[in-house]
Design a protein around this motif. Structure first.
Motif, mmCIF file in Angstrom:
data_model
loop_
_atom_site.group_PDB
_atom_site.id
_atom_site.type_symbol
_atom_site.label_atom_id
_atom_site.label_comp_id
_atom_site.label_asym_id
_atom_site.label_seq_id
_atom_site.Cartn_x
_atom_site.Cartn_y
_atom_site.Cartn_z
ATOM 1 N N LEU A 286 39.719 10.831 30.370
ATOM 2 C CA LEU A 286 39.208 9.974 31.446
ATOM 3 C C LEU A 286 39.337 8.522 31.008
ATOM 4 C CD1 LEU A 286 37.475 9.717 34.158
ATOM 5 C CD2 LEU A 286 35.512 9.487 32.616
ATOM 6 N N ILE A 287 39.887 7.674 31.872
ATOM 7 C CA ILE A 287 39.900 6.240 31.578
ATOM 8 C C ILE A 287 38.681 5.622 32.243
ATOM 9 C CG2 ILE A 287 41.219 4.099 31.699
ATOM 10 C CD1 ILE A 287 43.737 5.721 32.106
ATOM 11 N N SER A 288 37.913 4.892 31.455
ATOM 12 C CA SER A 288 36.712 4.272 32.020
ATOM 13 C C SER A 288 37.109 3.112 32.933
ATOM 14 C CB SER A 288 35.830 3.748 30.888
ATOM 15 O OG SER A 288 36.488 2.640 30.287
ATOM 16 N N ASN A 289 36.193 2.707 33.764
ATOM 17 C CA ASN A 289 36.459 1.663 34.758
ATOM 18 C C ASN A 289 35.365 0.605 34.656
ATOM 19 O OD1 ASN A 289 36.823 0.158 37.121
ATOM 20 N ND2 ASN A 289 37.498 1.951 38.307
ATOM 21 N N PHE A 290 35.659 -0.512 33.928
ATOM 22 C CA PHE A 290 34.624 -1.540 33.718
ATOM 23 C C PHE A 290 34.496 -2.489 34.897
ATOM 24 C CE2 PHE A 290 35.052 -0.240 29.328
ATOM 25 C CZ PHE A 290 33.733 -0.249 28.932
ATOM 26 N N ASP A 291 35.634 -2.925 35.395
ATOM 27 C CA ASP A 291 35.618 -3.878 36.512
ATOM 28 C C ASP A 291 37.004 -3.881 37.136
ATOM 29 O OD1 ASP A 291 37.229 -5.322 34.753
ATOM 30 O OD2 ASP A 291 35.559 -6.587 34.083
ATOM 31 N N GLU A 292 37.184 -4.728 38.131
ATOM 32 C CA GLU A 292 38.446 -4.730 38.858
ATOM 33 C C GLU A 292 39.637 -5.046 37.966
ATOM 34 O OE1 GLU A 292 39.179 -6.818 42.659
ATOM 35 O OE2 GLU A 292 37.067 -6.321 43.051
ATOM 36 N N ILE A 293 39.441 -5.978 37.038
ATOM 37 C CA ILE A 293 40.557 -6.373 36.168
ATOM 38 C C ILE A 293 40.956 -5.220 35.253
ATOM 39 C CG2 ILE A 293 41.255 -7.961 34.327
ATOM 40 C CD1 ILE A 293 39.225 -9.974 35.671
ATOM 41 N N ALA A 294 39.937 -4.578 34.681
ATOM 42 C CA ALA A 294 40.208 -3.443 33.797
ATOM 43 C C ALA A 294 40.847 -2.299 34.587
ATOM 44 C CB ALA A 294 38.927 -2.978 33.113
ATOM 45 N N GLU A 295 40.431 -2.136 35.835
ATOM 46 C CA GLU A 295 40.997 -1.071 36.664
ATOM 47 C C GLU A 295 42.487 -1.298 36.880
ATOM 48 O OE1 GLU A 295 38.990 0.716 40.379
ATOM 49 O OE2 GLU A 295 40.677 -0.390 41.231
ATOM 50 N N LEU A 296 42.826 -2.541 37.224
ATOM 51 C CA LEU A 296 44.241 -2.874 37.432
ATOM 52 C C LEU A 296 45.043 -2.644 36.155
ATOM 53 C CD1 LEU A 296 44.402 -6.079 39.646
ATOM 54 C CD2 LEU A 296 45.332 -3.796 40.112
ATOM 55 N N TYR A 297 44.431 -3.040 35.043
ATOM 56 C CA TYR A 297 45.091 -2.863 33.744
ATOM 57 C C TYR A 297 45.322 -1.376 33.451
ATOM 58 C CZ TYR A 297 46.026 -3.476 28.739
ATOM 59 O OH TYR A 297 46.606 -3.467 27.500
ATOM 60 N N ALA A 298 44.384 -0.559 33.938
ATOM 61 C CA ALA A 298 44.416 0.884 33.610
ATOM 62 C C ALA A 298 45.474 1.650 34.398
ATOM 63 C CB ALA A 298 43.045 1.497 33.867
ATOM 64 N N LEU A 299 45.854 1.138 35.553
ATOM 65 C CA LEU A 299 46.721 1.933 36.437
ATOM 66 C C LEU A 299 48.056 2.332 35.794
ATOM 67 C CD1 LEU A 299 45.911 0.131 39.822
ATOM 68 C CD2 LEU A 299 45.170 2.420 39.115
ATOM 69 N N PRO A 300 48.797 1.380 35.189
ATOM 70 C CA PRO A 300 50.053 1.809 34.556
ATOM 71 C C PRO A 300 49.824 2.757 33.375
ATOM 72 C CG PRO A 300 49.951 -0.592 34.787
ATOM 73 C CD PRO A 300 48.598 -0.075 35.109
#
Lengths: 510, 510
Positions: free
Chosen positions: A424-438
């Motif tokens: 599972l990739i954690s989701n801290f905030d919008e920026i981290a979410e965008l970073y996580a997608l690729p």
């Protein structure tokens, strides 16, 4: 629409993700073995025509068949038309009214009455005959309102399948089938109204090689499921016939087997009492005693039986069949000395005697107190019920629900985590979410089952989610991680954390 | 028992081994993708309480629900007891008799009649009211004789599951489910009364990441199945609401979407005609025209829509949602330039509009003429029907039967032989059979699916058997082979024969 607290019909179950992983493990293990032995999967519809099923399971069985109401007709706007159709059919079929025989529980067909629209209903009045007439109406109505039913087992649908598809089938036909069946039994612990059967049968081959291979299939599947100590019991209907013949009561074979089948539960004294009640004499029982109390290794039992059944052709035939099966098994297990110890000739084994004509099987685990976890046998006229004669069949069944309970009790299920989300990739905030997608994409491209928590919820909540789903790893992505490209990989079991780049994480998780 | 030629209920199907291999291939491929995206499997019972299902699918849907007769009661010996129970229930419920209103097709509840055993039946007599009373009896009887039904889809049982298991579930709950459903539809080509649904839904997460991932799931699963050219259409209910709002007819949103949904079939003139009939003016249609005939790439369409819907808050919200989904998809496909071309914003897409509240999906293949092969969307109040409020859900479904037909037509199924028996050992005579048994064991020990033909039938028959079962290799064992230990391995496709020892055969087949 009215809102009521939802519930499930009696005797039915939901299966959670955790349970499904375990159930699939059992089914997949058994199916893999079936395939290895050349069995191919078929499926049949859940509903069969009522007439395909009725009369195949005895009176008690017939009552347990779930019938399906003809679709919609009784709640739509065409009820008047329906009534007219029923009336017409009553007339055409010369339906009898008024002479229901309580003692035989049958409709007397002595006095045919011609009916019209009104007579049906008029016949329903009158205090004296009210109940009888009502019963009659229902009896006449049932075939009109239900022509289909849910399958009760997999054997009768299989026989139906073979007859309907005989021209496409290349015999011998080795098929397996894993599907639910439905029985209107009173639900109780371990007994459900919907449950899966897991059957393999071969039809069109009298060779006892098939029987031997079923023993190997039981052995291999149960061993692969992690069971270490189980007994495959074998008997032969012909041996039972021989015994009944030797004591001079061939007509009492059913009574005899029903009684001696209970040896485990009620002991020899109990069996004696029951045999006496069922028409056997003390002299008969004296003759039966050495057979019922047969001891020792299979070879010793066969030796004793040969002498007891020396004058019974059918009895000797049964012994010969068992010996042939044992021979095949031994040739097929030259490298496996352990197998032989799990096969036991048990002449008290009957299992639906009226059905089987040759070998009979039953499997029990010795590690947990539990009924049989499998059974089967040969039936010489599988498809005769549908008019296709002289096709012999032999088959076995695995009791998946009981096997589930056994594996649960012995803690034999493999770690279920392996089958669900791996990370599972954690989701801290919008920026981290965008970073996580690729990163999510790269993990999945490497065939790693992965999720990104879909909102920036509190970390504690995200961790509980991973815990509840048994997800073994969590990737934490915050500012540090985004700056360095080194992601924090947390092992959820040990609690250890490591900083790794995505390539290292992928190689670690694969 | 009477012997009749067996048949199958209308609209149901048997699946042969060849078909099962193909069906399993489809289901396994889709399930593998579901799991990779973090979805976990559940199963629910085939039967649900009738009240769980009724009222959820509209009047037409309700009629198509298969109802199950209460078990056995109507043909067993307790019918008198049953009648007493029904009578009692009639009394307790103060059932009305005799005032059926033909014009409204409803039972008038004006005149409650208290009943006893006999009154019921007496009430059924009398020429005038016969049909009405009969209808009444059936109406009253139906809920007594049927309390269960076969599931109609997987969504309502899933909602029921979520409500019943809410305390065990860690939300968001990502589940997939692949099980049969039953509908009493009129059977026709491609429409069956029993068919599998193949659904994935997530409940409890409003994030549009879920929508984006469903697009990826569609893409990956269909690509893995070998499809090369398909379109994933997307729309949003809020855009449709916005359009209806802009033209000043928010109350006609259903009429509007029903009409424009037909654009493909009846063209713009046909849609115009239907819109006029449904209460729109020529001025309305003038405003609708640029929206309906929206052309170009998704970005251009969004740009046009933004200007058309500039004054509609809900419309703009819908556009924003679509843009967010597109953004997620693009971030999740940085390494895959091909994907974007398969997504198409289609504002004529409606699909059960009353159900969906956000994004709506539909998938079509462009390689074969075929209806949609998948669809889904977001529904903001999935579990509200069972009293659990504010749980949003979004899900998709694969049309497995149609996908089957597409793959068949495009010849995309992998060679089915790989999944069945790999090698058949011929059976010349008893000696060769005995010789073959340890070889059979060795093959299986090496995990090679193997069979020994179970009798010394003519070789031609054994070869036909191998052919019919698509078995790619046959091992021929005769005198020469037994003397030399070199077995003849025949490649059934090429016809080539080789003499090899068993170790070489195993290494060749593995």
């Amino acid at each position: 629409m009215s809102i009521t607290k939802p519930s499930l019909p009696k005797g039915t179950r939901d299966f959670s993700p955790q349970e499904m992983v375990k159930r699939n493990y059992i089914f997949d293990t058994i199916k893999t073995v079936f395939k290895k032995y050349g069995y191919a999967e078929i499926q049949t519809p859940s509903m069969e025509n009522l007439q395909t099923l009725t009369g195949k399971y005895g009176d008690e069985g017939d009552k347990l068949i779930f019938k399906i109401l003809n679709s919609g007709e009784y709640i739509d706007k065409n009820s008047v038309e329906i009534i007219q159709k029923i009336t017409q059919s009553f007339q055409e079929n010369n339906v009898q009214i008024g002479s229901f025989d309580n003692s035989t529980n049958k409709v007397s067909t002595e006095i045919p009455v011609s009916l019209d629209d009104l007579n049906i209903f008029n016949a329903l009045s009158g205090a004296e005959n009210a109940k009888t007439n009502y019963r009659l109406l229902i009896n006449q109505l049932t075939p009109k309102i239900s022509e289909k039913a849910l399958r009760y087992d997999l054997t009768v649908p299989f026989a139906r399948y073979v007859v309907m598809h005989q021209s496409e089938i290349s015999f011998p036909f080795k098929r397996f089938q894993v599907q639910p069946v439905w029985r209107a039994d009173r639900p109780q612990k371990g007994r459900y109204r919907e449950f899966y059967q897991c059957d393999a049968d071969v039809v069109g081959s009298p060779s006892l090689l098939n029987e031997a291979e079923f023993i190997l299939i039981y052995h291999e599947a149960l061993k692969n499921l992690g069971l270490k100590d189980f007994t495959i019991k074998i008997n032969n209907r012909k041996i039972l016939s021989g015994i009944a013949e030797i004591i001079g009561k061939p007509e009492l074979i059913v009574d005899m087997t029903v009684a001696i089948d209970k040896l485990d539960k009620i002991g020899f004294d109990g069996v004696t009492k029951e045999l006496l009640e069922r028409g056997f004499s003390n002299a008969d029982i004296e003759k039966l005693k050495p057979v019922i109390l047969l001891q020792g290794a299979n070879e010793e039992k066969l030796l004793s039986l040969k002498s007891v059944l020396a004058t019974s052709t059918i009895g000797l035939k049964g012994i010969e069949e068992i010996e042939t099966v044992f021979n095949y098994v031994s040739k097929l297990t030259t490298h496996n000395t352990q197998l032989a110890t799990t096969i036991e000739l048990d002449i008290t084994l009957a299992r639906g005697l009226n059905y089987y004509t040759g070998c009979i099987f039953e499997v029990k685990t010795n590690e947990v107190a539990m009924g049989s976890i499998g059974g089967g046998g040969r039936y010489d006229d599988l498809t005769g019920m549908f008019g296709l004669k002289d096709l012999t069949g032999v088959g076995i069944s695995f009791g998946a629900d009981r096997i589930y309970d056994v594996l649960e009790e012995l803690n034999l299920f493999p770690a279920s985590a392996a089958q669900g989300t791996k990370v599972l990739i954690s989701n801290f905030d919008e920026i981290a979410e965008l970073y996580a997608l690729p990163i999510l994409q790269q993990l999945r491209a490497a065939n790693i089952s992965a999720e990104l928590y879909p909102s920036a919820a509190k970390l504690k909540k995200q961790m509980s989610y991973a815990d509840a789903k048994n997800i073994p790893y969590v990737i934490l992505i915050g500012g540090d991680e985004m700056n360095s490209g080194l992601l924090t990989l947390k092992d959820m079991e040990s609690g250890d954390q490591q900083k790794l780049d995505i390539a290292a994480i992928i190689s670690k998780l694969n």
